[in-house]
Design a protein around this motif. Structure first.
Motif, PDB file in Angstrom:
ATOM      1  N   VAL A 105       7.864  10.893  -9.943  1.00 45.60           N
ATOM      2  CA  VAL A 105       7.107  11.126 -10.802  1.00 45.60           C
ATOM      3  C   VAL A 105       6.946   9.823 -11.986  1.00 45.60           C
ATOM      4  N   SER A 106       7.827   9.091 -11.830  1.00 46.68           N
ATOM      5  CA  SER A 106       7.716   7.867 -12.770  1.00 46.68           C
ATOM      6  C   SER A 106       6.969   6.670 -12.163  1.00 46.68           C
ATOM      7  N   ARG A 107       6.339   5.793 -12.991  1.00 51.88           N
ATOM      8  CA  ARG A 107       5.523   4.538 -12.638  1.00 51.88           C
ATOM      9  C   ARG A 107       6.424   3.463 -12.476  1.00 51.88           C
ATOM     10  N   GLN A 108       6.537   3.007 -11.087  1.00 51.47           N
ATOM     11  CA  GLN A 108       7.329   1.862 -10.826  1.00 51.47           C
ATOM     12  C   GLN A 108       6.766   0.768 -11.128  1.00 51.47           C
ATOM     13  N   VAL A 119       4.496  -4.718  -1.066  1.00 50.88           N
ATOM     14  CA  VAL A 119       3.422  -4.038  -0.570  1.00 50.88           C
ATOM     15  C   VAL A 119       3.639  -3.959   1.088  1.00 50.88           C
ATOM     16  N   GLU A 120       3.433  -2.918   1.699  1.00 52.05           N
ATOM     17  CA  GLU A 120       3.407  -2.937   3.171  1.00 52.05           C
ATOM     18  C   GLU A 120       2.512  -1.710   3.523  1.00 52.05           C
ATOM     19  N   THR A 121       1.259  -1.711   3.322  1.00 54.33           N
ATOM     20  CA  THR A 121       0.258  -0.673   3.689  1.00 54.33           C
ATOM     21  C   THR A 121      -1.061  -1.316   4.387  1.00 54.33           C
ATOM     22  N   GLU A 122      -2.021  -0.368   4.518  1.00 55.10           N
ATOM     23  CA  GLU A 122      -3.289  -0.848   5.180  1.00 55.10           C
ATOM     24  C   GLU A 122      -4.230  -0.369   4.040  1.00 55.10           C
ATOM     25  N   VAL A 123      -5.258  -1.302   3.618  1.00 52.83           N
ATOM     26  CA  VAL A 123      -6.406  -1.208   2.772  1.00 52.83           C
ATOM     27  C   VAL A 123      -7.726  -1.536   3.596  1.00 52.83           C
ATOM     28  N   SER A 132      -3.783   4.025  -8.958  1.00 48.32           N
ATOM     29  CA  SER A 132      -2.938   3.051  -8.007  1.00 48.32           C
ATOM     30  C   SER A 132      -3.045   1.785  -8.482  1.00 48.32           C
ATOM     31  N   PRO A 133      -1.694   1.312  -8.704  1.00 46.71           N
ATOM     32  CA  PRO A 133      -1.447  -0.070  -9.095  1.00 46.71           C
ATOM     33  C   PRO A 133      -1.749  -1.038  -8.170  1.00 46.71           C
ATOM     34  N   LEU A 134      -1.590  -0.622  -6.631  1.00 44.01           N
ATOM     35  CA  LEU A 134      -2.337  -1.564  -5.477  1.00 44.01           C
ATOM     36  C   LEU A 134      -3.634  -1.568  -5.647  1.00 44.01           C
ATOM     37  N   HIS A 135      -4.418  -0.738  -5.833  1.00 47.99           N
ATOM     38  CA  HIS A 135      -5.812  -0.836  -5.756  1.00 47.99           C
ATOM     39  C   HIS A 135      -6.153  -1.449  -6.907  1.00 47.99           C
ATOM     40  N   LEU A 163      -5.838  -5.052  -6.117  1.00 42.81           N
ATOM     41  CA  LEU A 163      -6.812  -5.661  -5.200  1.00 42.81           C
ATOM     42  C   LEU A 163      -8.162  -5.755  -5.724  1.00 42.81           C
ATOM     43  N   TRP A 164      -8.567  -4.866  -6.604  1.00 43.59           N
ATOM     44  CA  TRP A 164      -9.985  -4.814  -7.513  1.00 43.59           C
ATOM     45  C   TRP A 164      -9.969  -6.127  -8.238  1.00 43.59           C
ATOM     46  N   GLU A 165      -8.935  -6.787  -8.835  1.00 38.88           N
ATOM     47  CA  GLU A 165      -8.987  -7.498  -9.614  1.00 38.88           C
ATOM     48  C   GLU A 165      -8.838  -8.959  -8.846  1.00 38.88           C
ATOM     49  N   GLN A 166      -8.260  -8.949  -7.625  1.00 42.81           N
ATOM     50  CA  GLN A 166      -8.201 -10.211  -6.646  1.00 42.81           C
ATOM     51  C   GLN A 166      -9.496 -10.361  -6.069  1.00 42.81           C
ATOM     52  N   ILE A 167     -10.229  -9.188  -5.823  1.00 45.51           N
ATOM     53  CA  ILE A 167     -11.851  -9.415  -5.313  1.00 45.51           C
ATOM     54  C   ILE A 167     -12.753  -9.958  -6.360  1.00 45.51           C
TER      55      ILE A 167
END
Length: 327
Positions: A87-90, A97-101, A290-293, A296-300
């Motif tokens: 429940v906490s925001r890490q 990151v080790e996932t697929e987008v 989602s911190p990851l998304h 990525l939005w900012e990187q793009i």
């Protein structure tokens, strides 16, 4: 998972048990939980009922945990720690990151964007798995279903409030053809264009492009009266252009990548002053927290902003050079 027994458990009871194990005193446990001592005693009674055990017994040295309570101590601490992390925001670290987008975009956009974006992502998130798909219809629906994380496509006529949009810019279409094409030595008119076969490069949701430009460019150029080729492979399409009299409408920024546009020139499409193709980056609201998304939005968008200043001058020069060949 059997949820019947889980439904009987109040998470606050487990927290109370953890505090009792740490304090071994009802009064101090009540103080830590900001409740009264009678309320804490009532909670202990409920815990004894749930676990069918006394859990704590009184002695001259205070409350002593029973073997069952000691048995619960280790798993309980681990479970509560896991819930706390859940429940906490890490703090977000792309290196972890080790996932697929999944990103949907047409190949001709990928040729301009990915050679810069991918090394950038690899340097910061080396274990990220980026999956790029080029043939996806109904992209808004696929974003909502979770089959896509991002899409870069022609701006569509309507987006609901559940979509996040970033304008990426746009440009009028140009006509791509080989440098020594017969049209390079003559004035270009729609009638002249109708004499040559046309390559129609696959574009997802093509009707959205037609809505932007005001008409179907393929039909506008004569509909391939002398033959046509519909294809989704950009590299193959460019090879066909280099070795034939085919012509192909497309975005001017393809000329920015000299490795694929060698031997290809661009001419302004007759009557295209009012035509424009605008591109957007799209994501669904399901990813907004989602911190990851968000990263990525900012990187793009940052990558596209960095690429954009280098495009206009070079592209104007190459399009102007193509237009000057017939003079």
């Amino acid at each position: 998972m059997d949820t019947k027994d889980l439904a009987k458990i109040d998470l606050n009871l487990l927290i109370s048990l953890q505090v009792l194990l740490e304090e071994r005193n009802v009064s101090r446990a009540a103080e830590r939980l900001f409740i009264t001592q009678p309320a804490m005693s009532k909670t202990l009674s409920r815990l004894r009922s749930v676990f069918d055990d006394q859990l704590f017994t009184r002695s001259s040295h205070g409350m002593q945990p029973t073997p069952r309570a000691l048995e619960l101590a280790g798993p309980l601490a681990e479970i509560l720690s896991g819930i706390s992390q859940l429940v906490s925001r890490q703090a977000f670290d792309p290196a972890e990151v080790e996932t697929e987008v999944t990103l949907a975009l047409s190949e001709y956009i990928g040729v301009a964007l990915l050679p810069t974006l991918v090394p950038r992502l690899q340097a910061q998130a080396p274990r990220l798995h980026l999956r790029v798909v080029t043939r996806v219809e109904n992209q808004r629906e696929q974003l909502a279903l979770g089959n896509l994380d991002f899409a870069i496509h022609f701006r569509q006529q309507h987006y609901g409030p559940e979509f996040r949009i970033a304008d990426l810019g746009g440009s009028p279409p140009v006509l791509l053809l080989r440098e020594d094409h017969p049209l390079s030595g003559r004035d270009i008119s729609i009638a002249a264009l109708a004499e040559y076969p046309v390559i129609r490069l696959y574009v997802s949701d093509r009707e959205q492009l037609d809505a932007q430009t005001g008409e179907d460019l393929f039909e506008y150029l004569g509909g391939g009266a002398r033959g046509s080729l519909e294809i989704s492979h950009l590299m193959t399409a460019m090879e066909v252009l280099r070795s034939s009299d085919y012509i192909m409408p497309g975005p001017a920024f393809l000329l920015q990548n000299e490795s694929i546009s060698q031997g290809i020139t661009a001419r302004t499409v007759p009557g295209s002053a009012d035509m424009s193709a605008d591109y957007v980056l799209v994501a669904h609201q399901r990813t907004e927290n989602s911190p990851l998304h968000n990263w990525l939005w900012e990187q793009i968008t940052c990558t596209i902003r960095e690429l954009r200043p280098t495009q206009p001058r070079k592209l104007r020069q190459r399009v102007a050079a193509g237009a000057a060949e017939h003079r």
